[in-house]
Enzyme design. Sequence first.
Site, mmCIF file in Angstrom:
data_model
loop_
_atom_site.group_PDB
_atom_site.id
_atom_site.type_symbol
_atom_site.label_atom_id
_atom_site.label_comp_id
_atom_site.label_asym_id
_atom_site.label_seq_id
_atom_site.Cartn_x
_atom_site.Cartn_y
_atom_site.Cartn_z
ATOM 1 N N LYS A 11 -24.543 -11.170 -35.148
ATOM 2 C CA LYS A 11 -25.460 -10.679 -34.115
ATOM 3 C C LYS A 11 -24.780 -10.820 -32.748
ATOM 4 O O LYS A 11 -24.014 -11.775 -32.521
ATOM 5 C CB LYS A 11 -26.738 -11.525 -34.167
ATOM 6 N N LEU A 33 -34.291 -9.788 -26.544
ATOM 7 C CA LEU A 33 -34.386 -10.303 -27.929
ATOM 8 C C LEU A 33 -35.819 -10.455 -28.434
ATOM 9 O O LEU A 33 -36.025 -10.511 -29.645
ATOM 10 C CB LEU A 33 -33.696 -11.675 -28.088
ATOM 11 N N SER A 46 -35.303 -9.185 -33.790
ATOM 12 C CA SER A 46 -34.208 -8.813 -32.931
ATOM 13 C C SER A 46 -32.877 -8.693 -33.656
ATOM 14 O O SER A 46 -31.918 -8.171 -33.076
ATOM 15 C CB SER A 46 -34.092 -9.836 -31.797
ATOM 16 N N ILE A 64 -36.388 -16.784 -33.774
ATOM 17 C CA ILE A 64 -37.257 -17.721 -33.056
ATOM 18 C C ILE A 64 -38.712 -17.405 -33.352
ATOM 19 O O ILE A 64 -39.590 -18.228 -33.143
ATOM 20 C CB ILE A 64 -36.964 -17.672 -31.549
ATOM 21 N N ALA A 65 -38.971 -16.182 -33.826
ATOM 22 C CA ALA A 65 -40.357 -15.753 -34.058
ATOM 23 C C ALA A 65 -40.442 -14.800 -35.242
ATOM 24 O O ALA A 65 -41.523 -14.333 -35.586
ATOM 25 C CB ALA A 65 -40.905 -15.071 -32.814
ATOM 26 N N GLY A 66 -39.274 -14.495 -35.837
ATOM 27 C CA GLY A 66 -39.245 -13.550 -36.954
ATOM 28 C C GLY A 66 -37.985 -12.685 -36.928
ATOM 29 O O GLY A 66 -37.846 -11.753 -37.723
ATOM 30 N N SER A 67 -37.064 -12.989 -36.042
ATOM 31 C CA SER A 67 -35.954 -12.085 -35.747
ATOM 32 C C SER A 67 -34.929 -11.918 -36.856
ATOM 33 O O SER A 67 -34.139 -10.977 -36.822
ATOM 34 C CB SER A 67 -35.250 -12.531 -34.459
#
Lengths: 562, 562
Positions: A137, A186, A212, A233-236
């Site tokens: 990434k 992101l 992201s 961090i939240a689903g990336s």
Amino acid sequence: MSSSDSTPQVSWEDKVKAKRHEQQQFVPSEWMISPIGDNITNVLDIPNNLGLLSPNELQITASDVSTLLRNLSTSVWSSVEVTTAFAKRAIIAHQLTNCLTEIFVDDALKRAAELDEHLKQTGSVVGPLHGLPISLKDQFCIKGIDATMGYVAWIGKPAQRDSAIVKLLIQSGAVLYVKTNVPQTLMWGETLNNVFGRTLNPHNIGFTSGGSTGGEGSLIAQRGSVLGVGTDIAGSIRIPSHYNGVYGFKPSTQRVPTFGMVNSLDGQDSIGTTAGPLSVSIEGLKHFMQAVLSSRPWMVDPNVIRKPWDQDAYELKEHGNGQKLCFGILWDDGHLKPHPPINRALQMAKQALEKAGHNVIDWVPQNHRELNANARSIFLADGSADYLSGTTPSGEPLLYSMKPGADPNEIPPFRKPRQPLSAFELWQLHKERRELRQKYFDHWNATDGVSGTGRPVDAIIAPAMPYTALPHGMTGPATYTLVMSTLDCPSLTIPVTKVDPALDIQPPPHEFRGSDDEDLYNIYDAERFAGMPVGLQLVGQRHEEEAVLAMGAILDDALKSL
Amino acid sequence: MSSSDSTPQVSWEDKVKAKRHEQQQFVPSEWMISPIGDNITNVLDIPNNLGLLSPNELQITASDVSTLLRNLSTSVWSSVEVTTAFAKRAIIAHQLTNCLTEIFVDDALKRAAELDEHLKQTGSVVGPLHGLPISLKDQFCIKGIDATMGYVAWIGKPAQRDSAIVKLLIQSGAVLYVKTNVPQTLMWGETLNNVFGRTLNPHNIGFTSGGSTGGEGSLIAQRGSVLGVGTDIAGSIRIPSHYNGVYGFKPSTQRVPTFGMVNSLDGQDSIGTTAGPLSVSIEGLKHFMQAVLSSRPWMVDPNVIRKPWDQDAYELKEHGNGQKLCFGILWDDGHLKPHPPINRALQMAKQALEKAGHNVIDWVPQNHRELNANARSIFLADGSADYLSGTTPSGEPLLYSMKPGADPNEIPPFRKPRQPLSAFELWQLHKERRELRQKYFDHWNATDGVSGTGRPVDAIIAPAMPYTALPHGMTGPATYTLVMSTLDCPSLTIPVTKVDPALDIQPPPHEFRGSDDEDLYNIYDAERFAGMPVGLQLVGQRHEEEAVLAMGAILDDALKSL
């Protein structure tokens, strides 16, 4: 920022043009392809039919990670050969879906040749990932290469040092060859930024690749890489894995090094960014995690806990040796009702696991709305100061929508900036989160009476999103993944099925829980979504990375035996 | 707060009177002692000569933790007998030094009787701490008992639940009998608050007992407890251990549960509060850590990492099996030059370890000033909002000095409140801290070339404070301990020697690094400080709790063999 910085000599648009031109220079001209027809939506098969990849290269790029590593370590395939194959396929994938940012195939081939030479001279591999090309990434830094994260202002500022994970991958023998696209800031479940543009979903290029880690998701689905490193961090990691039909793993915080990468909301440590793998198979994820956790990662990043790869945990010693597990299925979080294909995937998981002799019970969600609201308040605590520090210096606009041709002033409710919080207010959110976490785990640990195993539920199986990949610009908040980040639980995404209009029929409207739930119901279109992948999350308790990988393999095998 | 809360019907002074009266009701009248003479400064021997403790009780309270546990588990001593002895001695200690807050001897004796009955009936112990009385810093919650933390406003609000560590201690068979005093706000290296007053140092009651775990330090030095639980965010276990001549252990964060306790700056998660033991010996610390880490502490606090007691780590497998270690000695951090007795203790450690066959090199400090400044900025980020939320509701004054008879308007520079920070500014401090930590560990890990062992320095030996306990009100910032908290390193405090005016002679003035360094030089008074204990920190890398305990035992044994 000095005033000369905020009044750029060159417009941001011109900087983007120059950067894209530069990117183009790194694409070998012999790997350029002709434009595809306007009527083609699924591009997955195109690389196989171009004639650019030799039969050997097609075989290499169709192989799984174990086969590649075995053939690399035994010199059946050279690293140069394997790297060339994946680089070529990645460049093709990029032309089809715009998934890459930095391209450094020449450096990669040089490195591959050195690894081949080492193996030839010494008879031994450099490390467990010897010769394997690994994509990264864009956030990860390689000394001398840009890490713009899609910000115009960061163009032409090559990294001064390698990220900690890059150091470990190099020590392990990996070959780095491309970096992949991300959304601006992101903090989106889609991939679009002003520097590199939008990444498309290879299953249907009218659909988003997710975010992201959207560039990785798209690239790996196209076999332009078999193993990539993303962040979540939240689903990336989990969202693009689900959207593109690949495997992805978000560890708990503090197990995989994150030091020395660029980041959004940098310094926001309340809900930590995690780094983890995406791959074409579950064993690809395991190779990555085992290599990283066995290499004393705390020596390159003191934020990583001193907990090496635990083979007993992988053998599920604390989960009855995996003989009879109990899974809890989260059918619906009570706020956003999942679309029919997601529900069918959950049914398939239940059926497969029961067939394999495991117990499956319903998972009762606990304070999901509050956990998500708490996390969102933390992410928005700076009142967009961090985002603006990325966009302002160049003058590029901060994106409030990812809809093609969106009105830049149209801000979806969940993207609305908030008043900045004080440090003291942030501390109050931490107190709230601590209580919510404790309640969740108390709830979880109290399932030992209903699991039928004497243990608490071994893992939760949950939607990754309440829908599959959507047409560009329609992805909403990632509540099904974020809740697991707020709990800091390791979570694996496993591809389960694809949308089938014959099976995934919209039921009559349910009693809507709010306008977001109603909107969600209304966007479902089985015919239009046909063929889009469906993945599920498998979630374990904090720092149970090894167990989650093992239980994921059990689910994956069970699904394949359905 | 409603206006009726902020306009108390009863003055805060009257609330304190009532609370102290209530406390007095829990002191059995037969354990009351006569006032001691005005000329007595060292009270350590008084309990032995009062006639209140029987010969058996004197033997029990002089025993170490291993002996106590062995005799308890084999019914040589009953828990009622042991609890009575320590409760009696604690009550005496309290009358001499004012070290207790909550006293619940009746509950303890009831619990002890139940444990005795269990052992009699079943022949087996409840857990590894069966029958052992353990004292707790006031922060820890026991359902039904106040946890005021020295705030008047918190009087008469008994805890609604047990702290996570209390649950584990009860599961392990411990008997809880007293809680111990703390400074107002906890963020002091001395112990004084408006509810319970000041805790004295039993080695010289004109001197401070340290803080914030000052009640424990004083109580354990007097053998009113053999094992207590404190907390440490900047030195709060290590300073009172050093000042009172006892052993103390501050683990890294996330190993010992802290959930469900009251706290200062609560929700401030940047530099976490750690809970850890204080004891009369190093094996007392080990019994506590082994019991806690072997009881799946992550089940009661999801913030605890899934890393059980590691016997291999305790056997120093990663440190050459402890055969030949390399210690780095931090003689001076370059900012505050330690007093002569501290320097002599470091010399003793060096000599002892070399005699035992280990390598000792000088430890070069790295960015200690920056690490401390970063932590201080984080602690002060709320502009005192948290402190004031504790004091304002009752109207009690916020303390700015702990000097007896201090002018309340006289604020020492290091206590001056600061402007509150925004969440975004706090994030910037996190970024700075991350870089500082990385530099420190890179520096540490690069010592493998100079250690003579092929490994990086195994542990750092450092002052706990640059001075011994001082007369009340003179303790300054805890820079030697705080730096290790900012790095999140486990740190053990070991008693080494006592101030000896014949040996600890003030050298001529050095070139002062600042007024704080000059002031420090000038307050040294060998005659006045005579007999005060000197402890040192032994510091390992993050999450090396087991190794630090083992290396601490090596240092302790070496010092005893000098």
